[in-house]
Write a protein that holds these residues in place. Structure first.
Motif, PDB file in Angstrom:
ATOM      1  N   LEU A 341       0.830  -1.206   0.000  1.00 38.23           N
ATOM      2  CA  LEU A 341       0.000   0.000   0.000  1.00 38.23           C
ATOM      3  C   LEU A 341       0.863   1.254   0.000  1.00 38.23           C
ATOM      4  CD1 LEU A 341      -2.857  -1.018   2.464  1.00 38.23           C
ATOM      5  CD2 LEU A 341      -3.104  -0.491   0.035  1.00 38.23           C
ATOM      6  N   ALA A 342       1.938   1.244   0.773  1.00 33.03           N
ATOM      7  CA  ALA A 342       2.842   2.400   0.805  1.00 33.03           C
ATOM      8  C   ALA A 342       3.450   2.653  -0.570  1.00 33.03           C
ATOM      9  CB  ALA A 342       3.938   2.176   1.841  1.00 33.03           C
ATOM     10  N   GLU A 343       3.808   1.575  -1.248  1.00 28.89           N
ATOM     11  CA  GLU A 343       4.375   1.703  -2.595  1.00 28.89           C
ATOM     12  C   GLU A 343       3.355   2.293  -3.563  1.00 28.89           C
ATOM     13  OE1 GLU A 343       5.622  -1.389  -6.154  1.00 28.89           O
ATOM     14  OE2 GLU A 343       5.970  -1.987  -4.067  1.00 28.89           O
ATOM     15  N   HIS A 344       2.117   1.810  -3.479  1.00 30.72           N
ATOM     16  CA  HIS A 344       1.086   2.309  -4.384  1.00 30.72           C
ATOM     17  C   HIS A 344       0.666   3.738  -4.021  1.00 30.72           C
ATOM     18  CE1 HIS A 344       0.656  -1.285  -6.760  1.00 30.72           C
ATOM     19  NE2 HIS A 344       0.533  -2.025  -5.676  1.00 30.72           N
ATOM     20  N   ARG A 345       0.786   4.114  -2.757  1.00 29.26           N
ATOM     21  CA  ARG A 345       0.501   5.519  -2.399  1.00 29.26           C
ATOM     22  C   ARG A 345       1.487   6.455  -3.081  1.00 29.26           C
ATOM     23  NH1 ARG A 345      -0.634   3.424   3.069  1.00 29.26           N
ATOM     24  NH2 ARG A 345      -2.921   3.395   3.256  1.00 29.26           N
ATOM     25  N   LEU A 346       2.730   6.046  -3.188  1.00 27.61           N
ATOM     26  CA  LEU A 346       3.728   6.878  -3.873  1.00 27.61           C
ATOM     27  C   LEU A 346       3.361   7.047  -5.344  1.00 27.61           C
ATOM     28  CD1 LEU A 346       7.065   5.512  -2.340  1.00 27.61           C
ATOM     29  CD2 LEU A 346       5.919   7.688  -1.835  1.00 27.61           C
ATOM     30  N   ARG A 347       2.889   5.972  -5.978  1.00 22.32           N
ATOM     31  CA  ARG A 347       2.477   6.065  -7.381  1.00 22.32           C
ATOM     32  C   ARG A 347       1.280   6.991  -7.525  1.00 22.32           C
ATOM     33  NH1 ARG A 347       0.413   0.681 -10.171  1.00 22.32           N
ATOM     34  NH2 ARG A 347       2.599   0.076  -9.966  1.00 22.32           N
ATOM     35  N   SER A 348       0.314   6.846  -6.627  1.00 24.23           N
ATOM     36  CA  SER A 348      -0.880   7.693  -6.689  1.00 24.23           C
ATOM     37  C   SER A 348      -0.519   9.148  -6.432  1.00 24.23           C
ATOM     38  CB  SER A 348      -1.906   7.206  -5.658  1.00 24.23           C
ATOM     39  OG  SER A 348      -2.230   5.849  -5.860  1.00 24.23           O
ATOM     40  N   GLN A 349       0.396   9.363  -5.499  1.00 25.86           N
ATOM     41  CA  GLN A 349       0.850  10.720  -5.193  1.00 25.86           C
ATOM     42  C   GLN A 349       1.525  11.338  -6.400  1.00 25.86           C
ATOM     43  OE1 GLN A 349       2.970  11.357  -1.397  1.00 25.86           O
ATOM     44  NE2 GLN A 349       4.580  12.363  -2.587  1.00 25.86           N
ATOM     45  N   ALA A 350       2.347  10.560  -7.092  1.00 22.91           N
ATOM     46  CA  ALA A 350       3.040  11.069  -8.279  1.00 22.91           C
ATOM     47  C   ALA A 350       2.035  11.460  -9.366  1.00 22.91           C
ATOM     48  CB  ALA A 350       4.019  10.018  -8.796  1.00 22.91           C
ATOM     49  N   TYR A 351       0.981  10.655  -9.514  1.00 21.69           N
ATOM     50  CA  TYR A 351      -0.046  10.992 -10.498  1.00 21.69           C
ATOM     51  C   TYR A 351      -0.719  12.315 -10.134  1.00 21.69           C
ATOM     52  CZ  TYR A 351      -4.363  10.945 -13.174  1.00 21.69           C
ATOM     53  OH  TYR A 351      -5.393  11.309 -14.000  1.00 21.69           O
ATOM     54  N   LEU A 352      -1.087  12.480  -8.875  1.00 20.40           N
ATOM     55  CA  LEU A 352      -1.725  13.727  -8.458  1.00 20.40           C
ATOM     56  C   LEU A 352      -0.781  14.920  -8.609  1.00 20.40           C
ATOM     57  CD1 LEU A 352      -3.761  12.543  -5.351  1.00 20.40           C
ATOM     58  CD2 LEU A 352      -4.694  13.467  -7.476  1.00 20.40           C
ATOM     59  N   ASP A 353       0.483  14.709  -8.282  1.00 21.66           N
ATOM     60  CA  ASP A 353       1.468  15.783  -8.496  1.00 21.66           C
ATOM     61  C   ASP A 353       1.452  16.235  -9.949  1.00 21.66           C
ATOM     62  OD1 ASP A 353       2.274  15.764  -5.854  1.00 21.66           O
ATOM     63  OD2 ASP A 353       4.006  14.476  -6.213  1.00 21.66           O
ATOM     64  N   HIS A 354       1.371  15.258 -10.835  1.00 22.05           N
ATOM     65  CA  HIS A 354       1.409  15.553 -12.275  1.00 22.05           C
ATOM     66  C   HIS A 354       0.177  16.333 -12.703  1.00 22.05           C
ATOM     67  CE1 HIS A 354       1.735  15.022 -16.591  1.00 22.05           C
ATOM     68  NE2 HIS A 354       0.573  14.392 -16.606  1.00 22.05           N
ATOM     69  N   VAL A 355      -1.023  15.895 -12.310  1.00 23.32           N
ATOM     70  CA  VAL A 355      -2.231  16.538 -12.818  1.00 23.32           C
ATOM     71  C   VAL A 355      -2.521  17.863 -12.123  1.00 23.32           C
ATOM     72  CG1 VAL A 355      -3.243  14.347 -13.539  1.00 23.32           C
ATOM     73  CG2 VAL A 355      -3.796  15.270 -11.271  1.00 23.32           C
TER      74      VAL A 355
END
Length: 357
Positions: A341-355
């Motif tokens: 979950l921690a790993e996937h939170r980083l991916r989700s965070q990166a997506y939000l950073d981008h948009v």
């Protein structure tokens, strides 16, 4: 500051729908944004939603004793929704009065589910008539619409106009990439991405509940599953308490629980028994032992979530033995799940950073 709108199913009488809206709003606020929920309304949708909320177990009709409890549950949801940062109301079917935004985030929830009984085929969630400079999605899903069925080009064309797309399950990712021809980022449901929005409510209304208890969340469970869960609970002197719906096989019913009650209810449980997607999600948030049985409607969502985080042993199939129920309901999710979950939170965070950039 850029004006930010969130378009989702914010008025559903459903714990998961409310909390994913609340968590996404609070998560965006934690990033220094000031989002609003685009406040669509429809008499047609409201009638369907309230009919379902008052008669959730059809063809079994709600008893006269339970009807006031389901009505109270609806009122608690309506009050909670009014606490969201809502835009001016506009018609879902004729959204000419919708507020203009610099960015609209579509999702989470089954916003693209063409098989949804009352939201299915609503063009607004495919970007039509949205007054926005940019449109993206966050953790959107096609729900029980399978990738093998595809979608018609009319709907695909709408999604091709999105600036960025993220989804919360592999089924939806396949549709976007194979049918729509767009890249899709797999991200976490907002409740898993921003659990800190939920935890302040974990103490709500817990004094009224027995100790220890297992939370029962869902309805229309198969008999083989109910029988095995009751055997597990009796062997451990654990009370089964059903939330939001009547399950006669449970020891107690808390039908009129509101969304904030629900958070405290799951937080205080010794284990969770469910056939709902957000039953699994909240179990993961609170690291609760849980047993989930699949249903046709929620198969895609639950299968892909449990595969994603490695929680397959918590999904129970017919023919499972006593040891399988014990492994699911006696043992908290494996620590490796938290790491995933921690790993996937980083991916989700990166997506939000981008948009949001």
């Amino acid at each position: 500051m850029a004006k930010l709108g969130v378009l989702t199913f914010h008025r559903c009488i459903n714990y998961g729908s409310f909390w994913q809206t609340r968590c996404l709003i609070d998560g965006l606020r934690s990033r220094g944004r000031d989002p609003i929920v685009l406040n669509h309304s429809s008499d047609r949708v409201s009638r369907a939603e309230w009919r379902c909320a008052l008669q959730p177990l059809l063809p079994v009709r709600t008893s006269p004793a339970d009807s006031p409890l389901y009505a109270l549950k609806i009122r608690k949801f309506l009050k909670a929704v009014e606490g969201l940062p809502l835009s001016d109301a506009f018609s879902l079917d004729d959204p000419t009065g919708i507020e203009g935004c610099d960015l609209v985030i579509v999702g989470s929830d089954e916003v693209w589910n063409l098989r949804h009984p009352w939201y299915g085929g609503c063009r607004l969630f495919y970007g039509d008539s949205l007054a926005a400079r940019r449109i993206v999605s966050y953790a959107a899903t096609f729900g029980n619409h399978p990738a093998a069925s595809g979608i018609e080009n009319f709907w695909a064309e709408g999604l091709r106009k999105f600036d960025s797309i993220s989804v919360r399950d592999e089924n939806s990712k396949t549709i976007i990439e194979h049918v729509v021809g767009r890249e899709a980022t797999l991200v976490l449901d907002p409740c898993l991405q921003f659990p800190e929005a939920i935890t302040p409510f974990q103490e709500v209304s817990r004094n009224r509940l027995p100790r220890p208890y297992a939370a029962v969340y869902g309805h229309s469970f198969p008999n083989w599953f109910k029988d095995s869960v009751r055997h597990w609970a009796q062997a451990r002197a654990v009370r089964l308490v059903s939330v939001g719906y009547r399950n006669d096989w449970a020891d107690e019913q808390w039908i009129d629980a509101g969304p904030f009650d629900f958070a405290g209810f799951i937080a205080g449980a010794a284990a969770v028994v469910t056939n709902f997607f957000h039953g699994c999600v909240f179990s993961l948030i609170y690291s609760k032992a849980f047993a989930c049985v699949m249903s046709d409607y929620r198969w895609n969502k639950i299968h892909d979530l449990t595969q994603l985080v490695g929680a397959e042993r918590h999904v129970i199939s017919e023919g499972a033995g006593e040891r399988d129920y014990g492994a699911a309901l006696d043992e908290a999710p494996h620590p490796a799940i938290a790491a995933r979950l921690a790993e996937h939170r980083l991916r989700s965070q990166a997506y939000l950073d981008h948009v949001l950039d």
